[in-house]
Design an enzyme around this catalytic site. Structure first.
Site, mmCIF file in Angstrom:
data_model
loop_
_atom_site.group_PDB
_atom_site.id
_atom_site.type_symbol
_atom_site.label_atom_id
_atom_site.label_comp_id
_atom_site.label_asym_id
_atom_site.label_seq_id
_atom_site.Cartn_x
_atom_site.Cartn_y
_atom_site.Cartn_z
ATOM 1 N N ARG A 136 28.139 -84.457 -103.047
ATOM 2 C CA ARG A 136 27.004 -84.133 -103.910
ATOM 3 C C ARG A 136 27.039 -82.675 -104.361
ATOM 4 N NH1 ARG A 136 20.909 -84.525 -101.832
ATOM 5 N NH2 ARG A 136 22.013 -83.652 -100.057
ATOM 6 N N HIS A 166 33.381 -87.964 -94.678
ATOM 7 C CA HIS A 166 32.596 -86.760 -94.384
ATOM 8 C C HIS A 166 33.154 -85.995 -93.187
ATOM 9 C CE1 HIS A 166 28.767 -84.607 -93.129
ATOM 10 N NE2 HIS A 166 28.816 -84.334 -94.413
ATOM 11 N N TYR A 196 26.319 -71.294 -93.160
ATOM 12 C CA TYR A 196 26.058 -72.442 -92.296
ATOM 13 C C TYR A 196 26.540 -72.142 -90.884
ATOM 14 C CZ TYR A 196 25.636 -75.418 -96.532
ATOM 15 O OH TYR A 196 25.271 -75.972 -97.730
#
Length: 413
Positions: A136, A166, A196
């Site tokens: 995405r 993923h 992150y």
């Protein structure tokens, strides 16, 4: 947005025609605000935390040889992501390296990861890249990079039909040494690694390496039966193995053995896993969770969830790492990986969760969860009530987990 719905929302927010309302389909890229200028007010921005150097990884010697000697890890953005880049760069030129396989989910605009892989294939290494075109927000970028890699001679695989890939894994095949693998929670992305919080395990443990190689075989030939001894892999057996780990905690509690579950994760929305955590709590198992995003659990229900505590931390870094710790009757089983407990991760994606065996790495991951459960500055209670109450601890001393982790790693260095 339908006009009647827009009107209701505006009324609810006490807005009228004089207020600016951005129409649907217009520019909504809030990510650009991350590079917003400070306008001379540096006091409005977080102070800089430079990535910490890990002495054992910075000696200047071969990282591939170092990993052969024992498991290593980095915890970004506290540690520098450059160590992973160095591994790829060394593999690209090493005469001992036969091939490189990796999965790529998101790629930086000027990706050093891809540059190292292209360098490797030009040096005669067999390079295979599994790239997810349905990542995405990054579809266009990934298509562009896949074309460049194909032009350079890299074997590019566009995932598995019906399953989003993923998992974040890299396999480096050696000629004379043991193969090594890197298993990450986050994307192999230089930009993400600055924002992150993600772990990366680097290991030459043979059974783990063998299972990672089997993950690539499954991606290339998903119709072939594959069994995994060490890894928890979805959509194969990950959910069943997590359920078994929870069942073991319940049995151990009933037998008077140490029993607890401690998890750091992004989202818990899979109803089966929610029910299993309720069952564990109802049987007296202590369940401590750090959940940053969506969570279906309701805590504090007598006889159902009164042994469950959940802290949600929002701070300067996006809490993205996934750590699973089970008491296992005193064995203390620890796992890390890419999967949240959501139906899409457990049933509809290729995900990898790996066991951690090194005692120092396990201790570090216990510390990450311990610090998170002590965070009474950036943490808030997650209980299903919808309220936004600060997390409370037995100590009145303010504690900010991300800052204390940075100080801890700085002291170690």
């Amino acid at each position: 947005m339908p006009k009647d719905l827009l009107k209701r929302v505006m009324n609810k927010l006490n807005l009228d025609k004089l207020d600016t309302v951005l129409g649907g389909g217009r520019y909504h890229n809030h990510k650009d605000l991350m590079s917003f200028p400070d306008c001379g007010r540096k006091d409005l921005k977080y102070p800089a935390w430079a990535p910490i150097i890990k002495p054992e990884l910075s000696s200047g010697g071969s990282l591939l040889k170092l990993i052969q000697q024992g498991d290593r890890f980095i915890h970004v953005p506290y540690h520098s992501f450059d160590y992973y880049i160095r591994i790829l760069q060394e593999a690209a030129v090493s005469k001992e390296v036969r091939s490189i396989k990796t999965t790529l989910y998101r790629l930086a605009r000027d990706s050093k990861v891809v540059k190292a892989l292209i360098c490797a294939t030009r040096n005669g290494k067999k390079v295979t890249v599994v790239i997810e075109l349905l990542a995405r927000f990054d579809e266009t970028s990934n298509i562009g990079w896949s074309k460049k890699m194909q032009d350079a001679g890299i074997h590019v695989i566009f995932g598995v039909e019906g399953l989003k890939v993923h998992s974040k894994i890299t396999h480096i095949s050696m000629k004379r040494w043991n193969d090594i693998v890197c298993i990450s929670m986050g994307n192999f992305h230089e930009g993400n690694a600055r924002m992150y919080t993600d772990y990366m395990l680097m290991t030459a443990t043979r059974n783990v390496v063998h299972d990672v190689d089997n993950v690539f075989r499954f991606i290339e030939k998903p119709y072939s039966p594959v069994r995994f001894k060490e890894l928890l892999v979805s959509p194969n057996e990950m959910k069943q193995k997590f359920i078994q780990l929870i069942n073991d905690e319940i049995k151990n509690k009933q037998a008077g053995k140490p029993a607890y579950i401690r998890i750091k994760i992004n989202h818990i929305t899979d109803t089966t896993m929610v029910q299993k955590l309720y069952e564990a709590s109802a049987n007296g198992v202590s369940v401590d969770l750090l959940v940053r995003g969506n969570c279906l659990l309701m805590t504090g229900i007598p006889g159902v969830s009164d042994n469950i505590r959940i802290n949600g931390i929002i701070d300067r870094y996006l809490e993205h790492s996934r750590i699973f710790i089970f008491a296992a009757g005193g064995e203390d089983k620890t796992f890390i990986g890419s999967a949240d407990w959501m139906p899409r991760n457990l049933d509809n994606r290729v995900e990898v969760i790996a066991p951690v065996y090194d005692s120092e790495i396990k201790a570090d991951q216990r510390k990450v969860i311990d610090f998170g459960l002590r965070d009474n500055l950036q943490g808030s209670v997650v209980d299903g009530s919808g309220e936004n109450r600060l997390w409370e601890t037995e100590s009145d001393v303010p504690f900010r987990s991300q800052e204390e982790l940075y100080k801890s790693y700085e002291l170690q260095a």
